[in-house]
Scaffold this active site. Structure first.
Site, short mmCIF file in Angstrom:
data_model
loop_
_atom_site.label_atom_id
_atom_site.label_comp_id
_atom_site.label_asym_id
_atom_site.label_seq_id
_atom_site.Cartn_x
_atom_site.Cartn_y
_atom_site.Cartn_z
N TRP A 154 0.87 -1.19 0.00
CA TRP A 154 0.00 0.00 0.00
C TRP A 154 0.90 1.23 0.00
O TRP A 154 1.83 1.31 0.80
CB TRP A 154 -0.90 -0.04 1.25
CG TRP A 154 -1.82 1.14 1.38
CD1 TRP A 154 -2.59 1.72 0.42
CD2 TRP A 154 -2.08 1.88 2.59
NE1 TRP A 154 -3.31 2.76 0.93
CE2 TRP A 154 -3.01 2.88 2.26
CE3 TRP A 154 -1.60 1.79 3.91
CZ2 TRP A 154 -3.49 3.79 3.21
CZ3 TRP A 154 -2.09 2.69 4.85
CH2 TRP A 154 -3.02 3.68 4.50
N ASP A 235 -0.75 -5.81 9.16
CA ASP A 235 -1.75 -4.81 8.79
C ASP A 235 -2.98 -5.58 8.30
O ASP A 235 -2.92 -6.26 7.27
CB ASP A 235 -1.19 -3.90 7.69
CG ASP A 235 -2.19 -2.80 7.31
OD1 ASP A 235 -3.31 -2.79 7.86
OD2 ASP A 235 -1.84 -1.95 6.45
N LYS A 271 -11.01 0.39 12.95
CA LYS A 271 -9.74 1.05 13.24
C LYS A 271 -9.23 0.88 14.66
O LYS A 271 -9.69 1.50 15.60
CB LYS A 271 -9.80 2.55 12.90
CG LYS A 271 -10.67 2.90 11.77
CD LYS A 271 -10.42 2.07 10.52
CE LYS A 271 -11.33 2.54 9.42
NZ LYS A 271 -11.29 1.65 8.27
#
Ligand code: CBA
Length: 415
Positions: A154, A235, A271
């Site tokens: 990413w 992640d 999150k």
């Protein structure tokens, strides 16, 4: 710092003057647009009714609209009825949310979770979680302060970790020839890393390639990481999007924890960021330092989203509804993969396209070249990142045929 742009360009076009001095910002160079979010800006400026945005990885329904899950709507109704206060959250966020989120990632049976050995903090998005984790590692990781990212990764990983004070390097991941995982290259690079370095792993649905290791390959990766005493930082931005099943998608994280690795994890669905410690007392020390990392950044995280997520995660009926909606979204993406593949083959598009069906999660790494993606934007009003990544969720029953035809023409050079 307050950055105040002075509207005085007419007085002195090159050196903007304020109170008799040259503007503090006269030498600030214009920055390039963001490689992912800049695509949305270009899309918005395009007035053509056929335009399609396949840039950002955000879910869209079959009408191309952002989708508010029924589970979220119902949780919001429950919250409105309960009319809770809007008080500041503690620095590490809403405790019932972080414990439910940790359970979702690590599994209810996770040993470190049961033993209260996981330091968890709510953050501002997955991006915030990565930044908190990076800063914490930059400050306290006692060994090699280098983080190795898969190539490619990413795009925001590099600036996040660089700004966290870590050195950023890469390891082989994607093989352009096979359009699959370069497993041998990855293992060789892991073996050649200095012992006790940090390695970033995408837990599932790798962004941008859509190529994940198999469970067997994850086991071998775990063994090599253990042999070399590397520190795995996961992640997990797409739990549930890879297979439609949140537990299956957590395989890598849970396997590493079961194998005794100490890990860091950034979760992004609502999150969240967490790290395993060796004992509750150590966890409490890590917690205290996470607070010290966060406090000067933003003091405490927003309340509303955490309340919605924790309402869903802690209510059996809403949890079931949410899981079924995650599956629905994953299945719609999988259906779009099949239709795109079939269309491209039917239209005799030069090349081999089976990777579109094999890839996993939100994205497809199409293999389209930069000139082709440029032509698609300029001539067909179709927007994607320059590396040929498309967000599959942007495709739907209304635009899939136009998209396939345009791609086919771009590849044939007919656009
Ligand atoms: N990690 C990975 C691997 C991601 O793909 C993203 C989001 C994040 C950040 C972390 P959050 O939105 O919670 O901060 O997640 N990547 C994008 O979906 C997009 O949101 C993408 O299109 O690549 C982005 O910001 O670029």
């Amino acid at each position: 710092m307050q950055a105040i742009a002075r509207p005085l360009a007419r007085v002195a076009p090159k050196h903007v003057r304020y109170a008799g001095t040259v503007s503090a910002w006269s030498a600030v160079p214009a920055g390039p647009p963001d490689p992912i979010l800049g695509v949305t800006e270009a899309f918005k400026a395009d007035k053509d009714p056929r335009k399609i945005n396949l840039g950002v990885g955000a879910y869209r329904d079959d009408k191309g609209k952002p989708y508010v899950l029924n589970a979220v709507q119902k949780a919001e109704e429950q919250l409105a009825d309960a009319n809770p206060d809007k008080e500041y959250l503690p620095i590490t966020g809403l405790a019932e949310f972080t414990s439910a989120a940790a359970k979702l990632a690590y599994g209810a049976e996770s040993v470190p979770l049961k033993e209260n050995r996981i330091a968890v903090t709510q953050s501002i998005s997955g991006t915030g979680a990565l930044r908190i984790g990076g800063t914490f590692l930059g400050r306290f990781f006692p060994h090699v302060k280098t983080i190795y990212l898969p190539v490619p990764s990413w795009g925001n990983h590099t600036p996040i970790f660089r700004d966290s004070g870590l050195e950023v390097k890469g390891y082989r991941y994607f093989d352009k020839k096979t359009v699959g995982l370069d497993f041998a290259g990855m293992i060789e690079d892991l073996k050649n890393m200095p012992a006790q370095s940090i390695v970033l792993l995408h837990a599932c649905a790798h962004n941008p390639t859509g190529v994940d290791p198999t469970p067997e390959q994850w086991k071998e990766i775990s063994n090599v990481i253990k042999e070399k005493s590397l520190f795995p930082f996961f992640d997990m931005a797409y739990q549930g999007f890879a297979s439609g099943d949140t537990s299956r998608d957590a395989f890598a994280v849970r396997h590493f924890v079961a194998e005794g690795h100490q890990i860091a994890l950034s979760q992004s669905f609502a999150k969240n960021m967490g790290s395993t410690a060796s004992a509750p007392e150590e966890k409490a020390r890590v917690d205290s330092q996470l607070k010290i990392v966060i406090r000067p950044m933003y003091s405490n995280p927003p309340l509303h989203g955490a309340r919605i997520a924790s309402t869903i995660l802690r209510n059996e009926a809403l949890y079931g509804l949410w899981e079924s909606e995650v599956k629905l979204m994953a299945d719609r993406i999988i259906e779009m993969r099949s239709r795109l593949f079939e269309n491209l083959v039917q239209q005799n598009t030069p090349g081999e396209w089976s990777h579109i069906k094999k890839q996993i999660g939100m994205f497809s790494f199409t293999g389209l070249t930069q000139p082709q993606t440029k032509a698609l934007a300029e001539k067909a009003h179709i927007y994607m990142t320059a590396d040929g990544r498309i967000s599959m969720a942007g495709l739907n029953g209304r635009n899939i045929d136009y998209f396939s035809e345009s791609v086919s023409k771009a590849v044939k050079g007919d656009l």
